[in-house]
Write a protein that holds these residues in place. Structure first.
Motif, PDB file in Angstrom:
ATOM      1  N   UNK A 429       5.671  -1.812   6.862  1.00 63.42           N
ATOM      2  CA  UNK A 429       6.263  -2.520   5.722  1.00 63.42           C
ATOM      3  C   UNK A 429       5.663  -3.917   5.585  1.00 63.42           C
ATOM      4  N   UNK A 430       5.459  -4.600   6.715  1.00 59.91           N
ATOM      5  CA  UNK A 430       4.812  -5.911   6.679  1.00 59.91           C
ATOM      6  C   UNK A 430       3.393  -5.795   6.132  1.00 59.91           C
ATOM      7  N   UNK A 431       2.715  -4.718   6.502  1.00 61.18           N
ATOM      8  CA  UNK A 431       1.338  -4.522   6.041  1.00 61.18           C
ATOM      9  C   UNK A 431       1.211  -4.402   4.541  1.00 61.18           C
ATOM     10  N   UNK A 432       2.287  -4.007   3.859  1.00 60.43           N
ATOM     11  CA  UNK A 432       2.238  -3.916   2.397  1.00 60.43           C
ATOM     12  C   UNK A 432       2.031  -5.296   1.759  1.00 60.43           C
ATOM     13  N   UNK A 433       2.364  -6.342   2.495  1.00 55.43           N
ATOM     14  CA  UNK A 433       2.115  -7.711   2.038  1.00 55.43           C
ATOM     15  C   UNK A 433       0.817  -8.260   2.644  1.00 55.43           C
ATOM     16  N   UNK A 434       0.760  -8.266   3.983  1.00 53.75           N
ATOM     17  CA  UNK A 434      -0.298  -9.012   4.669  1.00 53.75           C
ATOM     18  C   UNK A 434      -1.678  -8.379   4.521  1.00 53.75           C
ATOM     19  N   UNK A 435      -1.747  -7.070   4.272  1.00 54.52           N
ATOM     20  CA  UNK A 435      -3.045  -6.428   4.146  1.00 54.52           C
ATOM     21  C   UNK A 435      -3.685  -6.691   2.786  1.00 54.52           C
ATOM     22  N   UNK A 436      -2.879  -7.077   1.803  1.00 57.48           N
ATOM     23  CA  UNK A 436      -3.402  -7.149   0.442  1.00 57.48           C
ATOM     24  C   UNK A 436      -3.357  -8.550  -0.172  1.00 57.48           C
ATOM     25  N   UNK A 437      -2.458  -9.412   0.293  1.00 54.27           N
ATOM     26  CA  UNK A 437      -2.375 -10.774  -0.229  1.00 54.27           C
ATOM     27  C   UNK A 437      -3.225 -11.664   0.668  1.00 54.27           C
ATOM     28  N   UNK A 438      -4.327 -12.160   0.155  1.00 48.90           N
ATOM     29  CA  UNK A 438      -5.294 -12.893   0.958  1.00 48.90           C
ATOM     30  C   UNK A 438      -4.919 -14.370   1.080  1.00 48.90           C
ATOM     31  N   UNK A 439      -5.444 -15.021   2.139  1.00 44.16           N
ATOM     32  CA  UNK A 439      -5.359 -16.478   2.199  1.00 44.16           C
ATOM     33  C   UNK A 439      -5.977 -17.050   0.934  1.00 44.16           C
ATOM     34  N   UNK A 440      -5.284 -18.000   0.319  1.00 40.35           N
ATOM     35  CA  UNK A 440      -5.797 -18.606  -0.900  1.00 40.35           C
ATOM     36  C   UNK A 440      -5.405 -17.881  -2.164  1.00 40.35           C
ATOM     37  N   UNK A 441      -4.679 -16.759  -2.046  1.00 39.04           N
ATOM     38  CA  UNK A 441      -4.189 -16.061  -3.237  1.00 39.04           C
ATOM     39  C   UNK A 441      -3.230 -16.965  -4.002  1.00 39.04           C
ATOM     40  N   UNK A 442      -3.195 -16.804  -5.315  1.00 35.52           N
ATOM     41  CA  UNK A 442      -2.314 -17.595  -6.164  1.00 35.52           C
ATOM     42  C   UNK A 442      -1.298 -16.666  -6.815  1.00 35.52           C
ATOM     43  N   UNK A 443      -0.036 -17.019  -6.685  1.00 36.39           N
ATOM     44  CA  UNK A 443       0.999 -16.213  -7.355  1.00 36.39           C
ATOM     45  C   UNK A 443       0.863 -16.363  -8.865  1.00 36.39           C
ATOM     46  N   UNK A 444       1.003 -15.235  -9.562  1.00 41.37           N
ATOM     47  CA  UNK A 444       0.912 -15.220 -11.016  1.00 41.37           C
ATOM     48  C   UNK A 444       2.207 -14.670 -11.595  1.00 41.37           C
ATOM     49  N   UNK A 445       2.423 -14.933 -12.863  1.00 42.68           N
ATOM     50  CA  UNK A 445       3.722 -14.655 -13.473  1.00 42.68           C
ATOM     51  C   UNK A 445       3.982 -13.167 -13.623  1.00 42.68           C
TER      52      UNK A 445
END
Length: 503
Positions: A429-445
């Motif tokens: 479940x954690x991997x669903x976030x950490x594997x795909x959201x990279x360092x430096x990613x910017x949240x978008x609306x």
């Protein structure tokens, strides 16, 4: 014959991205919960094969269906930048990582945490400055001055500063290996350091447990102590990215190190630390470029954080502080948004919590909460305690060392002389976030925030990819329509799952 009836609910998602390619199918992966927070994970774990989905690819099909009730992703409306996602490498976790394993086996375990292709891509780890509630200094060759093994790096005013116990406990070696795993997998690892207590002689009652607050006459000495820690770790090839000044500064626990400081006291300590680290006055040493974060405690103390930043601004010292760190044991993460809106130039950072399953009635205790934290402006997510042995009191002298008191960690080490370890559903479940959201990613609306039981958050990565993380806390599968421009796709999101879609 038993007939199995599956209920589908249908929602539509419209996605607009400046970088996504409309003529390509998005990819999707999902992971599901299984017996969340059940203590049996330590004693008689279910086999991994019982977890229905473990970062399992989902079929995404082209669809001509018109999008209705859509969630719209708008990359032109941008929010916070992500520092990293990860967990902790405190002593109890390090002990479990190393137990009964040679270096190759230890490195393979770290790769499972850090490698973004063959593991789950975590890249931010919290470490303790000296002892924490998940530690046991009696395992070190250098003896501690108390039976419980609580220790600092300078036990008396006259003793030399030393990280020798952390070397003996394998902590330094494991942190070095984790950095190497990050370099070799092109996923640089960062460390956030937190103290649970100053050395006992700096405190009112000369004790690390129930020792009272930090004596004012030792603020500068404590700043020098923290400098010594940063420099000692740097000497071992371990850079520290950020420092919180006190773990849970409104809580002095009865059974492990902790300390209460008012926001005014912490402000004054912050000033001493910043001026030491930046060599203001010219007699402290080389400049240390370490981010300084305040509070490091629960959401319900957010007003203290605002007051502290207001005060620093009045003193023309607001630049001394980089951000406010939060835990989730009281209040809810909308508090982070309140601090952000009061002082948008300062980061808010989620630095400690534990969650189980996709969603929970407690707003802070399922992975759906991670989506909310990120939507509420957090620049990071850090889980607390990554791995324990099945015998949970090994290398764990704090009060959370009994089955039913400590929840299952992402990884668990088998008992006795075995070198085997296994993953709980929370790893996936954690991997669903950490594997795909990279360092430096910017949240978008994304709007709206949720449809039915589904909540969402989206990011644009530095490589131009767009990811949207969806939580389905419902008992039923949700059929989702995805649309970009004049293209639509459908994907069926399993019940009790976290799903990631990537363009």
């Amino acid at each position: 014959m038993t007939l199995r009836l599956i209920t589908f609910m249908t929602f539509s998602f419209v996605l607009f991205s400046a970088t996504a390619k409309v003529n390509e199918l998005p990819q999707a992966w999902t992971s599901t919960e299984l017996h969340p927070n059940d203590k049996r994970w330590y004693s008689a774990p279910w086999p991994e094969s019982d977890i229905s989905y473990r970062l399992t690819p989902l079929t995404v099909a082209a669809s001509a269906t018109a999008a209705e009730n859509a969630i719209v992703i708008n990359p032109t409306e941008r929010f916070q930048r992500i520092i990293g996602l990860g967990a902790s490498l405190e002593h109890s976790t390090v002990y479990a990582i190393r137990k009964n394993k040679d270096r190759q086996q230890q490195r393979a375990l770290l790769d499972a945490l850090i490698d973004p292709v063959n593991g789950i891509g975590m890249n931010l780890f919290r470490i303790s400055i000296g002892t924490s509630d998940f530690s046991d200094g009696t395992y070190a060759r250098t003896p501690t001055d108390n039976d419980m093994g609580w220790y600092s790096f300078q036990d008396t005013p006259d003793s030399a500063f030393s990280i020798q116990r952390n070397i003996e406990l394998g902590i330094v070696d494991t942190l070095q290996m984790a950095l190497e795993a990050g370099r070799q997998s092109n996923n640089p690892v960062r460390y956030v350091a937190s103290p649970w207590s100053p050395p006992r002689w700096m405190r009112e009652h000369n004790n690390m447990v129930q020792g009272g607050t930090l004596k004012r006459k030792y603020y500068k000495a404590y700043a020098a102590y923290l400098r010594d820690f940063i420099e000692a770790y740097a000497g071992q090839g371990i850079p520290v990215y950020a420092l919180t000044l006190q773990n849970e500064r409104q809580f002095e626990p009865p059974a492990y190190p902790g300390m209460v400081m008012s926001w005014q006291q912490e402000r004054d300590l912050l000033i001493a630390v910043y001026e030491n680290f930046h060599n203001i006055g010219g007699h402290f040493g080389n400049e240390l470029n370490v981010k300084l974060w305040t509070l490091d405690h629960n959401f319900n103390y957010w007003q203290q954080a605002v007051a502290q930043i207001d005060s620093l601004k009045q003193m023309d010292k607001a630049h001394y502080l980089d951000g406010t760190a939060f835990h989730h044991y009281a209040g809810d993460s909308s508090a982070m948004a309140k601090v952000h809106h009061a002082h948008p130039e300062k980061d808010v950072i989620f630095t400690e919590g534990s969650v189980w399953g996709a969603g929970d009635k407690d707003l802070n205790r399922g992975f759906q909460a991670v989506i909310r934290h990120l939507r509420h402006w957090s620049t990071a997510y850090l889980s607390w305690v990554t791995m324990l042995p099945q015998q949970v009191d090994e290398a764990n002298k704090g009060p959370y060392n009994q089955l039913g008191v400590v929840g299952p960690t992402m990884l668990i080490q088998e008992k006795g002389s075995s070198d085997n370890w296994y993953k709980t559903p929370e790893y996936w479940l954690m991997g669903q976030f950490s594997r795909f959201i990279q360092q430096g990613a910017v949240r978008i609306a994304t709007t709206p925030v949720s449809l039915g039981k589904i909540e969402n958050v989206a990011f644009e990565n530095p490589d131009g990819s767009v990811v949207c993380v969806l939580s389905n806390a419902a008992e039923t599968t949700q059929q989702i329509t995805l649309a970009l421009g004049n293209q639509q796709w459908q994907v069926e999101v399993p019940a009790k799952s976290i799903t990631t879609v990537k363009w």
